[in-house]
Design an enzyme around this catalytic site. Structure first.
Site, short mmCIF file in Angstrom:
data_model
loop_
_atom_site.label_atom_id
_atom_site.label_comp_id
_atom_site.label_asym_id
_atom_site.label_seq_id
_atom_site.Cartn_x
_atom_site.Cartn_y
_atom_site.Cartn_z
N TYR A 45 0.78 -1.14 -0.10
CA TYR A 45 -0.10 0.19 0.02
C TYR A 45 0.71 1.18 0.03
CZ TYR A 45 -3.76 3.28 1.80
OH TYR A 45 -4.28 4.45 1.90
N ASP A 60 -1.41 14.82 6.48
CA ASP A 60 -2.30 14.38 5.67
C ASP A 60 -3.44 15.00 5.40
OD1 ASP A 60 -3.68 12.39 3.90
OD2 ASP A 60 -4.25 11.25 5.84
N ASP A 87 -3.34 5.10 -2.56
CA ASP A 87 -4.09 6.25 -2.09
C ASP A 87 -4.28 7.23 -2.81
OD1 ASP A 87 -5.58 8.03 -0.46
OD2 ASP A 87 -4.34 7.61 1.21
N ASP A 89 -6.28 9.85 -2.51
CA ASP A 89 -7.15 10.87 -1.83
C ASP A 89 -8.48 11.04 -2.53
OD1 ASP A 89 -5.24 11.17 0.13
OD2 ASP A 89 -4.34 12.76 -0.59
N HIS A 114 -7.65 3.91 -4.48
CA HIS A 114 -8.60 4.15 -3.93
C HIS A 114 -9.01 5.64 -3.82
CE1 HIS A 114 -7.45 5.31 0.15
NE2 HIS A 114 -6.32 4.57 0.19
N GLU A 116 -11.63 8.89 -2.62
CA GLU A 116 -12.69 8.93 -1.68
C GLU A 116 -13.62 10.24 -1.87
OE1 GLU A 116 -9.08 9.35 1.05
OE2 GLU A 116 -9.62 11.49 1.39
N CYS A 124 -7.47 13.50 7.48
CA CYS A 124 -7.41 12.05 7.58
C CYS A 124 -8.72 11.38 7.97
CB CYS A 124 -6.56 11.95 9.01
SG CYS A 124 -6.45 10.36 9.74
N ARG A 159 -13.78 4.51 -1.60
CA ARG A 159 -13.73 4.81 -0.18
C ARG A 159 -14.95 6.04 0.39
NH1 ARG A 159 -8.43 7.16 3.40
NH2 ARG A 159 -9.72 8.67 4.41
N GLU A 189 -14.28 3.40 5.60
CA GLU A 189 -13.47 4.04 6.45
C GLU A 189 -14.03 4.50 7.71
OE1 GLU A 189 -10.65 4.52 7.17
OE2 GLU A 189 -9.68 6.53 6.67
N ASN A 211 -9.97 -0.77 7.19
CA ASN A 211 -8.55 0.02 7.61
C ASN A 211 -8.31 -0.09 9.21
OD1 ASN A 211 -6.51 1.69 7.78
ND2 ASN A 211 -7.80 3.63 7.41
C1 LIG Z 1 -5.47 5.38 5.12
C2 LIG Z 1 -5.16 6.47 5.14
O1 LIG Z 1 -5.90 7.23 4.32
C3 LIG Z 1 -3.73 6.65 4.61
O2 LIG Z 1 -3.52 7.69 4.25
O3 LIG Z 1 -2.75 5.97 4.84
C4 LIG Z 1 -5.25 7.22 6.55
C5 LIG Z 1 -4.57 6.61 7.56
C6 LIG Z 1 -4.20 7.31 9.08
O4 LIG Z 1 -4.33 8.39 9.10
O5 LIG Z 1 -4.13 6.43 9.87
C7 LIG Z 1 -6.79 7.25 6.71
O6 LIG Z 1 -7.27 6.39 7.39
O7 LIG Z 1 -7.32 8.33 6.58
MG LIG Z 2 -5.06 8.55 3.03
#
Ligand SMILES: C[C@](O)(C(=O)O)[C@H](CC(=O)O)C(=O)O
Ligand SMILES: [Mg+2]
Length: 295
Positions: A45, A60, A87, A89, A114, A116, A124, A159, A189, A211
């Site tokens: 991933y 993030d 990911d 976004d 993925h 979202e 996040c 997502r 999520e 997740n």
């Molecule tokens: C899965 C996730 O999108 C990520 O970017 O790894 C994050 C992980 C995290 O911040 O723990 C998310 O769940 O938004």
């Molecule tokens: Mg993410």
């Protein structure tokens, strides 16, 4: 046995069929990817948070862009065989930008993406204050992604972040609409319970990803619990990164305070172990073969 020549999309789909739920390990760089592969993970991933935090030292929050993610994906797919889930976004823009994201990451070797349903200024998934786009707008993102894939087997995973802000029923309705729009898999999520997860897996005709990130809203369900709840995939996006970061903190602190690293050597991989992971000696032998030098 998976054909190594098969497309990354096909290999990702085969991994999901071969292991249920498929454990997907986050790798923040190519070396971490090699370690995860050696540990036996069949899929890797590239985390959006990982790109932002580890590669750029940023939070993030939708700051990093397609080119940043693509670079990390290329580095990983260059040295590993395991298919990679990426990911993206919110897809980095409107329909044409989403299409560009899909094409660029396919070229970078991704097997699955993925996307979202948060607004572009995303958060996040396990933090408060998330805002979502409408179901129709997210369905359009999915349609744009599906339409753009050069390989029909590339996995487009939708997502939904709706469970935390809108509740279970609206989240399920959104997920159904995304599958209708063409999503191959669903990322549920911030799901707070196994009962919630079962609602997703029971309602949806496609594999559902759980997740299991640390210090978030989802408890540490075990692989067996997730299997029994019908999950198709289980993600550990940042587990190794968090552990690497803690080890680094300890090593830096020890060297500063003690003036030597001897007390923390046990936290380090040895030079020989590093070389083993990299196949260093094979590279050296190749040089010797090519240029006829003795080591
Ligand atoms: C899965 C996730 O999108 C990520 O970017 O790894 C994050 C992980 C995290 O911040 O723990 C998310 O769940 O938004
Ligand atoms: Mg993410």
């Amino acid at each position: 046995m998976t054909d190594p020549q098969a497309s990354a999309g096909r290999r990702f789909r085969e991994a999901v069929r071969a292991e249920r739920p498929l454990q997907v390990a986050g790798a923040v760089n190519a070396y971490a990817a090699l370690l995860a592969e050696r540990a036996g993970f069949r899929a890797l991933y590239v985390s959006g948070a990982g790109v932002a935090n580890a590669s750029y030292g940023l939070p993030d929050l939708g700051i990093t862009q397609l080119a940043d993610v693509a670079e990390d994906v290329r580095r990983i797919t260059d040295v590993t065989a395991a298919p990679v889930l990426v990911d993206v976004d919110t897809g980095f823009g409107g329909a044409f930008s989403v299409a560009r994201t899909v094409r660029e990451l396919t070229r970078a070797g991704a097997g699955a993406l993925h996307i979202e349903d948060q607004v572009q200024a995303k958060r996040c998934g396990h933090r408060p204050g998330k805002e979502l786009v409408s179901t129709a707008e997210m369905a359009d993102r999915v349609k744009a992604a599906v339409d753009a894939r050069p390989d029909p087997e590339l996995v487009i995973m939708a997502r939904t972040d709706a469970r935390a802000s809108e509740g279970l029923e609206p989240a399920l309705a959104r997920a159904e609409a995304y599958v209708e729009a063409g999503a191959d898999m669903v990322f549920a999520e911030a799901v707070p319970s196994l009962a919630d997860l079962e609602a997703f897996t029971g309602r949806l005709p496609v594999p559902v990803l759980a997740n299991i990130t640390e210090f978030g809203k989802t408890p540490y369900f075990t692989w067996e619990q997730l299997r029994d709840a019908g999950a198709g995939l289980v993600l550990y996006p940042l587990s190794a990164f968090r552990a690497m970061s803690r080890a680094a903190e300890q090593v830096y602190a020890a060297i500063r305070s003690e003036g030597t690293q001897e007390g923390v050597l046990d936290r380090m991989q040895t030079r020989e172990e590093l070389y083993e992971v990299l196949g260093y000696h094979a590279y050296e032998r190749k040089l010797d073969e090519l240029f006829g030098r003795d080591t």
